[in-house]
Each structure stands twice: as structure tokens, then as C-alpha cells.
Design an enzyme around this catalytic site. Structure first.
Site, short mmCIF file in Angstrom:
data_model
loop_
_atom_site.label_atom_id
_atom_site.label_comp_id
_atom_site.label_asym_id
_atom_site.label_seq_id
_atom_site.Cartn_x
_atom_site.Cartn_y
_atom_site.Cartn_z
N GLU A 290 -5.10 -9.31 -3.25
CA GLU A 290 -4.08 -9.22 -4.29
C GLU A 290 -3.13 -10.41 -4.18
O GLU A 290 -2.37 -10.52 -3.22
CB GLU A 290 -3.28 -7.91 -4.15
CG GLU A 290 -2.26 -7.77 -5.26
CD GLU A 290 -1.47 -6.47 -5.19
OE1 GLU A 290 -1.94 -5.51 -4.57
OE2 GLU A 290 -0.38 -6.43 -5.78
N HIS B 204 19.43 -8.72 -20.18
CA HIS B 204 20.24 -9.80 -20.72
C HIS B 204 19.73 -10.18 -22.10
O HIS B 204 20.50 -10.27 -23.07
CB HIS B 204 20.15 -11.03 -19.82
CG HIS B 204 21.31 -11.12 -18.89
ND1 HIS B 204 22.47 -11.75 -19.22
CD2 HIS B 204 21.48 -10.64 -17.63
CE1 HIS B 204 23.32 -11.66 -18.21
NE2 HIS B 204 22.72 -10.97 -17.23
N ASP C 252 -8.06 2.57 10.36
CA ASP C 252 -8.90 3.28 9.39
C ASP C 252 -8.21 3.17 8.02
O ASP C 252 -7.16 3.78 7.80
CB ASP C 252 -9.01 4.74 9.83
CG ASP C 252 -10.02 5.51 8.98
OD1 ASP C 252 -10.28 5.07 7.83
OD2 ASP C 252 -10.53 6.54 9.45
N LYS D 59 -6.14 11.99 5.85
CA LYS D 59 -6.64 11.21 4.69
C LYS D 59 -6.47 11.93 3.37
O LYS D 59 -7.29 11.77 2.46
CB LYS D 59 -8.12 10.82 4.92
CG LYS D 59 -8.32 10.02 6.18
CD LYS D 59 -9.75 9.74 6.51
CE LYS D 59 -9.82 9.01 7.85
NZ LYS D 59 -11.15 8.78 8.33
#
Ligand code: ADP
Length: 562
Positions: A240, A546, A448, A372
Site C-alpha cells: 500500500e 475552507h 500470524d 482470529k
């Protein structure tokens, strides 16, 4: 304390421990127990022990008396009558029995404690049946065959793909052959997936089965993160764009403000088996039994035998009808600890099965753990390391480095991370992007990645301090699940990243210190990531508002002038 027997580790082809347990009858002696010669005896072992001990003592006493009389009467000792002969045979027989029984028990206890440690060093050997244990490499039956023959056998289904490592005895060659077989079977190549440059032996039986290559991920370095007075350079594996740069900017803001500080609030991995009784009342009995301090002390001894590093801290019980969920919490040294805690839980289940023979073990994991999966139990009670990390960012740093203001940051944090997440019904998601940083560091350091789910639980707080000039920012993360030994942490690249952080392997001076330090580094990195993204959002928000309000003002003035 009485020694109880343990369930054997599952063999390569045996079902998972959970399914093994599921099939256990609700009897004091579990079918999963290691089969011993004593199992064939028609009477309980303690009765045979008593019998042979008595036989031994009686025969010895008889012989001593008899020989004393013979000496007095000057009868030669070698002139034995029938009663003496029977006594001698009894002594020898009982001696053989007693030596075999106690001798074997001693040897077994030595061997099994050694096995435990060996198992400990083979991380998933108990929990994940391995199709190709490394010991099988000693009998590589296909080693001498041509590649082409083996590929043809795999394609034809004559040689199972999973057996290649053990049949060939060469992990790299096995991966190469499997890859070619897959190419022929699927009709698709794997050209972009590299094969060379990876040690396939290092993952055998513990990290990945049936490998055909490896995925490349870039690793960027953010930092230094100044945390608790130390500098850390953060390895982040990600695809990313901006993530590393953004975290780096957060680190810079923290560093220019004097650094961040962290506290580990709790350190406890959890596993919660579920057991069922005929009635809820009986399930409650076990709950009360577990909550009794003396029973807990006994169970701790049983639990802690599973590893040098496992130390039981707590058992949190929850009842659903006649099902009892027991959430075992324990410290696990520098290991993330899932295998360790599971082994300890198994030992305790074996033990309490004797006192609660009507207990039906439904599953070693009853999801009250909770592993998980997003769950309130981890968010509220914690799992792994519970960490809070904070920093005070100076007003000028907020302006110069983060290009925003303290008031804008506080406002966006309240409206987005707190109110926004509340209206979304978030569970542990009161943050901007904790999971981005957690995942990138997890992948780089061999954690993990699936545990990113609960490890990313985080609430980000921002407040104006020092008369509203500076920003106090904190991240509270109750369930960071990390380790520096076991699992993927020992692989070359991941181990190098841990080394960069100064937390590679086990901490010799203080077991668990490396894993705790890693957890604080994860929290500190999340703090940096939150600071940077929230600033970008705050600045963007300001620019947008703005534009909007300036335009609307213009429009109003136009309208007014019109
Ligand atoms: P996990 O329980 O996280 O899945 P493993 O099953 O891989 O981890 O266990 C970690 C292994 O590392 C165990 O065999 C344990 O005995 C060994 N070990 C060595 N040093 C340490 C340490 N300081 N802390 C925890 N485990 C350690």
C-alpha cells in the site's frame, strides 16, 4: 499429586485435536490416552502394584526367616525346599514387575518431558498435522528417480503431491517438481512466482505445506520511532503506497516532540475449551470448582508442565446452558503462545476429566478464546499483550510536520474515531487505520497475519493539553498477539526484521521481554500511523471546509450584491 496420563499428539493422518476430543466418550479414561501395556490388565493397575509389592515383601520376609533358621541349624543354604523355591520365584517375579513398572515410568517421564521440549521447538507439530515430517526425509524412496518420472507420477495421481518432500528427500527439488506438475495439471504457468532464493527446508512441517514458490513483498523502513527512550527502525511489509511514508511522518512528529511512552498492562494468551454436561447445574459445579483457589493452584501445576514458559494466570468461565466455556489465560514467554496454551489446556482437561467423568469435551477451542475473530471478550479483557502508548505532540510540530492544528485533530478524532465508529457499531475499531500498521509489521516480522483481526483493536484518543496548545495522543490496544520465537519468526527474512528491532528470538535474561517489547513497538508504530493519517484527514477537512465556506460566503456576498 497424582500423575495423570495425557492424550497423545495427533499423528500425521490423525484428525485435529479438536475432532479427536469431540469423539471422546464421557468417561474418566479418555480414548485418546496413550495405549499402555497396563491397559490390557484385567484389574486396575494400583491393585496389581499392591499385589506385587505385598508378594515381594512377604517372600523376602519368609526367605530371610527361613535362611536364618537354616544357618542356626547348620543346614546348607543351597538345599532349597519347595516353599523356598516358590518364594525365590515370587521375589524374582515381583522384582521384575516392580522394576519394569517404576523403571519404565521414570524413563517415560524423562522421555516425555524431553518430548515436550522437542515438541515445543517444533511449533505446530501438535496442532497442525504435518504431511511430511522431516524425519521421513531419511527414507527418500524416489530420490534416485528422474524428475520427469516423478512429475508424471504426480500428474497421474500415483504419487501424492504432499508426499514429495519425504519421497525425494530434497525440499527444493520437491517444490520444483510440484510446480511443474501443477503447471501441467492446470495448464497455467507460475512464471511470476519465484522458486529460487528460498530455503524450503526451513518451512517443512511447520510453516507451509506443498510449497511451489514464495510471494515477494517489499519491506520499507519507517522511523526512527522514539519509544521509551529507545530508537526503533520499523520494518513494514506492504504493497500500500504511502503507508510507510505516512508512518515515517508520524515517527518524525513523535521524535521532534521528545518521543512516546508505553506500558504493557497485561500479558496473557488465551484458549477456551468448551465442555458439556448433562445438566447446567453440573456445568456450574465445574465452574465453582475452577474458581476455588486451591483447585486453581493444583491446576496451575498441571498446566505449567506443558512448557518451561507457560504460566497459568487465570481461568475465566462462562456458562451457556449446560455448556461451560473456560478461558485459560497464561503467559507464554517470548512465544505468541497459541500452541503452548493449547497444550496446557489439554493437560488440564485430562486432569479434571478424572474428577468430572461426565464431562464431555466438545472442542479444545470453544471460540470464547477468541482467536482470529472480532470479539468483545478480547476487546474488554484483552488477549496477548494489552498495551497503552502515548505522546504529547508540541503545537509547533503539529503545524510544521503534520500541517494541521491541535484543535482540528481533536475534532476529527472525536467525530470520526469515536462518534463515527460508535454509529458504525465498531468492536475495537475506534481508530483510523491501526490494522494497516499492525499487518505490515506482522508480515515483516513473521507474526500470524490472521491475528491482525484482534491485534488491531485500538482506541485512539486525542486531547488538547498545556492550555490547549499541545496534543496528547494515545492508542490503547488490548490484544496485540506477537511472539519472537516459533511460527514464522525463525524464517530468514522475518528473523532479519526482528533483528533490526532488537527483538530476535528468545530473551535470555528475562523470558517474554522480547515479545513484550515487540508489542510496545507495534503500539508505538500505530500511534505514529494514527497521528499522520488523522493529520492528513484534518488538513484535508480544513481545506474542504475552507473551500466550501469560502465559496458559500462568496455566493452569499454575490447574492447580496446582486
Ligand atoms: P506458539 O505457542 O507461539 O505457537 P511455539 O509452539 O512455536 O509457539 O513455541 C515456542 C517454542 O520456543 C517453544 O518450544 C519454547 O519452548 C521455545 N522457547 C525458547 N525460548 C523461549 C522463550 N523465551 N519464550 C517462549 N518460548 C521459548
Amino acid at each position: 499429586m497424582e500423575t495423570r496420563r495425557r492424550f497423545p499428539p495427533p499423528s500425521c493422518t490423525s484428525p485435529s485435536p479438536a475432532s479427536t476430543l469431540r469423539s471422546l466418550p464421557a468417561a474418566p479414561r479418555s480414548s485418546g490416552d496413550r495405549i499402555q501395556a497396563s491397559d490390557a490388565l484385567p484389574i486396575p493397575i494400583r491393585h496389581t502394584n499392591l499385589l506385587f509389592s505385598l508378594l515381594f515383601v512377604c517372600s523376602i520376609v519368609f526367605l530371610m526367616r527361613r535362611w536364618r533358621d537354616k544357618v542356626r541349624e547348620s543346614i546348607p543354604l543351597h538345599a532349597v525346599d519347595l516353599s523356598e523355591l516358590v518364594s525365590i520365584i515370587s521375589v524374582v517375579a515381583s522384582l521384575i514387575y516392580l522394576i519394569s513398572f517404576f523403571g519404565i515410568a521414570i524413563v517415560q517421564s524423562i522421555v516425555s518431558s524431553h518430548e515436550d521440549e522437542v515438541d515445543d521447538f517444533l511449533p505446530d507439530s501438535k496442532m497442525t498435522p504435518s504431511p511430511a515430517p522431516s524425519s521421513d526425509l531419511a527414507m527418500p524412496v524416489l530420490a534416485g528417480r528422474e524428475d520427469e518420472d516423478i512429475i508424471a507420477a504426480v500428474v497421474a495421481g500415483k504419487t501424492p503431491s504432499y508426499a514429495l518432500e519425504s519421497a525425494i528427500g530434497d525440499c527444493h527439488r520437491a517444490a520444483e517438481i510440484r510446480r511443474e506438475a501443477i503447471r501441467r495439471i492446470s495448464g497455467r504457468g507460475l512464471d511470476g512466482l519465484p522458486l529460487e532464493g528460498f530455503d524450503y527446508g526451513s518451512i517443512l512441517g511447520q510453516c507451509c505445506e506443498m510449497p511451489v514458490g514464495y510471494v515477494q513483498l517489499p519491506v520499507g523502513i519507517a522511523g526512527p520511532l522514539i519509544l521509551d527512550g529507545r530508537e526503533h527502525y520499523l520494518p513494514m511489509a506492504t504493497t500500500e503506497g504511502c503507508l510507510v511514508a505516512s508512518t515515517n511522518r508520524g515517527c518524525k512528529a513523535i521524535a521532534e516532540s521528545g518521543g512516546a511512552a508505553s506500558v504493557v498492562l497485561r500479558d496473557a494468551m488465551t484458549r477456551a475449551p468448551v465442555v458439556r454436561f448433562l445438566t447446567a447445574a453440573r456445568a456450574a459445579e465445574l465452574k465453582f470448582f475452577l474458581e476455588e483457589p486451591t483447585n486453581f493452584d493444583n491446576l496451575s501445576v498441571i498446566f505449567n508442565r506443558s512448557s518451561r514458559f507457560a504460566r497459568l494466570q487465570d481461568i475465566q468461565c462462562a456458562l451457556v446452558g449446560r455448556n461451560l466455556y473456560m478461558r485459560f489465560c497464561c503467559t507464554t514467554g517470548d512465544a505468541m503462545g497459541m500452541n503452548m496454551v493449547s497444550k496446557g489446556v489439554q493437560n488440564v482437561l485430562d486432569y479434571i476429566q478424572n474428577d468430572f467423568p461426565d464431562m464431555d469435551v466438545i472442542s479444545l477451542s470453544g471460540n470464547f478464546c477468541s482467536d482470529k475473530k472480532s470479539s468483545a471478550v478480547n476487546w474488554i479483557l484483552g488477549r496477548g499483550k494489552s498495551v497503552v502508548c502515548e505522546a504529547v505532540i508540541k503545537e509547533e510540530v503539529v503545524k510544521k510536520v503534520l500541517k494541521t492544528s491541535v484543535s482540528a485533530l481533536v475534532e476529527v478524532n472525536t467525530i470520526k474515531n469515536l462518534a463515527g465508529s460508535a454509529i458504525a457499531g465498531a468492536l475495537g475499531g475506534f481508530n483510523a487505520h491501526a490494522s494497516n500498521i499492525v499487518s505490515a509489521i506482522f508480515i515483516a516480522t513473521g507474526q500470524d497475519p490472521a491475528q491482525n483481526v484482534e491485534s488491531s483493536h485500538c482506541i485512539t484518543m486525542m486531547e488538547a493539553v498545556n492550555d490547549g496548545k499541545d496534543l496528547h495522543i494515545s492508542v490503547t490496544m488490548p490484544s496485540i498477539e506477537v511472539g519472537t520465537v516459533g511460527g514464522g519468526t525463525q524464517l530468514a527474512s522475518q528473523s532479519a526484521c526482528l533483528d533490526l528491532l532488537g527483538v530476535k528470538g528468545a530473551c535470555m535474561e528475562s523470558p517474554g521481554a522480547n515479545a513484550r517489547l515487540l508489542a510496545t513497538i507495534v503500539a508505538g508504530s500505530v500511534l505514529a500511523g494514527e497521528l499522520s493519517l488523522m493529520s492528513a484527514l484534518a488538513a484535508g477537512q480544513l481545506v474542504k471546509s475552507h473551500m466550501k465556506y469560502n465559496r458559500s460566503c462568496k455566493d452569499t456576498s454575490k447574492a447580496a450584491s446582486n
